[in-house]
Design a protein around this motif. Structure first.
Motif, PDB file in Angstrom:
ATOM      1  N   ASN A 141     -41.207  54.361  72.475  1.00  0.00           N
ATOM      2  CA  ASN A 141     -40.448  53.611  71.475  1.00  0.00           C
ATOM      3  C   ASN A 141     -41.223  52.383  71.020  1.00  0.00           C
ATOM      4  O   ASN A 141     -41.231  52.009  69.839  1.00  0.00           O
ATOM      5  N   PHE A 142     -41.895  51.726  71.948  1.00  0.00           N
ATOM      6  CA  PHE A 142     -42.663  50.521  71.640  1.00  0.00           C
ATOM      7  C   PHE A 142     -43.750  50.821  70.611  1.00  0.00           C
ATOM      8  O   PHE A 142     -43.960  50.059  69.659  1.00  0.00           O
ATOM      9  N   GLU A 143     -44.429  51.949  70.793  1.00  0.00           N
ATOM     10  CA  GLU A 143     -45.524  52.281  69.884  1.00  0.00           C
ATOM     11  C   GLU A 143     -45.011  52.602  68.480  1.00  0.00           C
ATOM     12  O   GLU A 143     -45.603  52.214  67.479  1.00  0.00           O
ATOM     13  N   VAL A 144     -43.903  53.315  68.382  1.00  0.00           N
ATOM     14  CA  VAL A 144     -43.340  53.630  67.062  1.00  0.00           C
ATOM     15  C   VAL A 144     -42.928  52.360  66.334  1.00  0.00           C
ATOM     16  O   VAL A 144     -43.210  52.176  65.145  1.00  0.00           O
ATOM     17  N   LEU A 145     -42.239  51.475  67.047  1.00  0.00           N
ATOM     18  CA  LEU A 145     -41.810  50.218  66.431  1.00  0.00           C
ATOM     19  C   LEU A 145     -43.009  49.370  66.002  1.00  0.00           C
ATOM     20  O   LEU A 145     -42.967  48.692  64.969  1.00  0.00           O
ATOM     21  N   ALA A 146     -44.067  49.416  66.796  1.00  0.00           N
ATOM     22  CA  ALA A 146     -45.273  48.663  66.438  1.00  0.00           C
ATOM     23  C   ALA A 146     -45.872  49.194  65.135  1.00  0.00           C
ATOM     24  O   ALA A 146     -46.290  48.423  64.260  1.00  0.00           O
ATOM     25  N   PHE A 147     -45.894  50.530  64.975  1.00  0.00           N
ATOM     26  CA  PHE A 147     -46.433  51.095  63.736  1.00  0.00           C
ATOM     27  C   PHE A 147     -45.499  50.845  62.551  1.00  0.00           C
ATOM     28  O   PHE A 147     -45.954  50.736  61.409  1.00  0.00           O
ATOM     29  N   GLN A 148     -44.209  50.763  62.806  1.00  0.00           N
ATOM     30  CA  GLN A 148     -43.283  50.369  61.735  1.00  0.00           C
ATOM     31  C   GLN A 148     -43.572  48.940  61.266  1.00  0.00           C
ATOM     32  O   GLN A 148     -43.536  48.639  60.071  1.00  0.00           O
TER      33      GLN A 148
END
Length: 565
Positions: free
Chosen positions: A518-525
């Protein structure tokens, strides 16, 4: 089957279940997260019965024209320009001809018959009556008690030119009676017609000496015109810049809304995976934090939009808009651009030729030169050529008496004003004078001090011109670089945004199959959010850089087809 194998098999079944129903679950979660925040973040107007305010569709060209008609700063500075031009009329009034009819107590252009040219008018004034009685002190008075009555008036025309020459025409008429036995005309009429002139040969000669006030008024009006143009250019640049900043605020709000929507969709995915045990509950908390943060960003973006809208309304005079401060402005121009390169040498030459600040500095030099010439002239001695001619005519009742000492009246020959007028215009009796007046102050310290100050002020004005030109060149060089850099950034940020979208798509796919966090997806968002904002900022910066380049080269008025009268 081992325990580890059983866990793997159970995990594969769970993943197949999620893949089958995931789209349906995701849509339901997304609808819930989109609708609820939308209601919570609705504008006050929407929450209060959807109040409708007047709407104004506005292109950049419309905004520029509207600002020029209604902007209060332009209206304010225009008063100074009008005042400066009115001062020219005031200065021209110094050289208006003057007609005086019987002005009491002023010097007569031509004197009486007894007084001669250039003497003052009788004590009674330009128009007046007199009567006197006095005891005689000599037998030549013609009566024990001298009695006389009189009337006198004058008409004169004076005119001074701005190169120093001045002249006067004058006409005097008087009637007098006396009880003296030695008077041959009683009553008598005296007429005098005269012309006088003066022309400075040294001090006071020429337009820059005698007409200095008028020349300075004209130079100051030129300065005022250039200052007005400077103000117009400043307002134009502010309107263009504010318009594009409002475009940025609108687009930035859309970016914030999309970013919030992505965070809500990610929260929906996370909740689904937490429910089926694929993710720990802490992952849901992390996604909720991201949603809250982006909702805050949306609030800040909306406030920035309102501030940017008010900034444009101020330049357009909000009170004159259809709905005043509550007018809804719908911008029609898009910020998308095609970058171009500017030639720095051409732009510098344009600035030196067109910048109103440089024109103002040159006009200031011209005004200081007038002062130098005036003060230089004031150090010269005063040498004036003066002259005039006077014609005299007299008439009245002619009294014929016995030879002295008898004085008995033998006959009275009637006469009057007509006789005097005929004698005057016969031009048989005249007096003319030509001469020179000369004066020179000893030391002349005041004039020399004034000249020194005027020379220093001229040198100061020339230095100011050099400073202004140097500053203009610096601003042009910086503006050209800003246009070039902004154009490169537009191209670069477009590529960055494309890559950010690809990265987020890949990472979301990996998250759906359990290969990302989840952290990585939010970072790319967040990366996508920044890339969208940066691309938008680059386009707006390019637009503003173009406007700034037009401003510093003095061509922004012509760019918008504006004619300053």
């Amino acid at each position: 089957m081992s325990l580890t194998g059983q866990k793997k098999e159970r995990h594969m079944r769970m993943r197949q279940f999620l893949v089958s129903f995931y789209p349906l679950i995701l849509v339901a979660a997304a609808i819930g997260f989109i609708v609820v925040p939308a209601v919570g973040l609705a504008s006050p107007a929407a929450q209060q019965g959807q109040q409708q305010f007047p709407k104004l569709q506005l292109s950049l060209d419309d905004a520029v024209k509207l600002a020029l008609r209604q902007n209060l700063d332009i209206a304010f500075i225009d008063y100074d320009r009008d005042i400066a031009h009115q001062s020219i009329i005031t200065a021209e009034g110094l050289f208006d001809p003057v007609v005086g009819v019987g002005t009491p107590g002023t010097p007569a252009v031509v004197g009486t018959v007894a007084g001669g040219f250039g003497q003052t008018a009788p004590p009674v004034g330009g128009v007046g009556f007199s009567s006197s009685e006095s005891p005689s002190t000599t037998a030549l008075a013609g009566a024990p008690v001298s009695e006389s009555q009189g009337f006198n008036t004058q008409v004169r025309f004076t005119h001074q030119f701005d190169f120093g020459f001045n002249y006067q025409f004058g006409y005097n008429i008087g009637r007098s009676t006396s009880n003296s036995t030695f008077t041959n005309l009683n009553p008598s009429w005296n007429n005098t017609l005269g012309f006088a002139f003066a022309q400075p040969l040294l001090r006071g000669r020429g337009k820059e000496a005698s007409g200095a006030q008028l020349l300075l008024a004209k130079r100051n009006a030129e300065v005022s015109d250039h200052v007005f143009r400077t103000q117009v250019e400043t307002i134009l640049f502010s309107v263009v810049q504010t318009y594009w900043e409002l475009v940025f605020a609108h687009r930035n709000l859309e970016v914030s809304q999309r970013s919030l929507q992505l965070a809500q969709e990610q929260l929906g995915r996370t909740q689904v995976q937490v429910e089926v045990g694929m993710l720990a509950p802490i992952e849901e908390t992390q996604a909720e934090v991201a949603v809250a943060q982006r909702r805050n960003e949306l609030i800040i973006a909306r406030n920035g939009l309102e501030d940017a809208t008010d900034n444009l309304k101020v330049l357009l005079k909000a009170e004159s808009l259809p709905g005043g401060w509550e007018t809804v402005i719908d911008l029609t121009d898009a910020p998308e651009i095609t970058p171009r390169q500017a030639d720095i040498d051409e732009e510098i030459q344009s600035a030196l030729a067109n910048r109103p600040e440089i024109a103002t500095a040159r006009a200031q030099i011209a005004a200081r030169q007038v002062e130098v010439n005036v003060t230089r002239n004031s150090m010269l001695p005063a040498l004036d050529v003066v002259g005039g001619v006077t014609f005299v005519g007299i008439g009245g009742d002619t009294i014929v008496r016995e030879p002295f000492p008898g004085q008995k009246i033998i006959e009275i020959l009637p006469g009057g004003y007509g006789d005097a007028l005929s004698a005057l215009y016969g031009f048989g009796f005249s007096t003319w004078r030509v001469g020179f007046n000369f004066s020179m102050p000893i030391g002349n310290s005041t004039a020399r001090g004034n000249y020194a100050q005027a020379t220093l002020n001229e040198d100061k004005a020339r230095t100011e011109l050099e400073r202004t030109e140097q500053q203009a060149i610096l601003e042009v060089r910086q503006a050209v670089r800003a246009v070039s850099a902004a154009g490169e950034l537009v191209t670069s940020m477009a590529k960055t945004l494309e890559l950010a979208k690809q990265q987020l798509t890949i990472e979301q796919d990996r998250f759906d199959v359990g290969m990302s966090t989840n952290f990585e997806v939010l970072a790319f968002q967040d990366e996508l959010r920044r890339a969208e904002a940066q691309e938008l900022r680059a386009m707006i910066d390019y637009r503003n850089a173009q406007a700034l380049l037009a401003r510093v080269t003095g061509s922004i008025v012509e760019t918008w087809g504006i004619r300053i009268q």
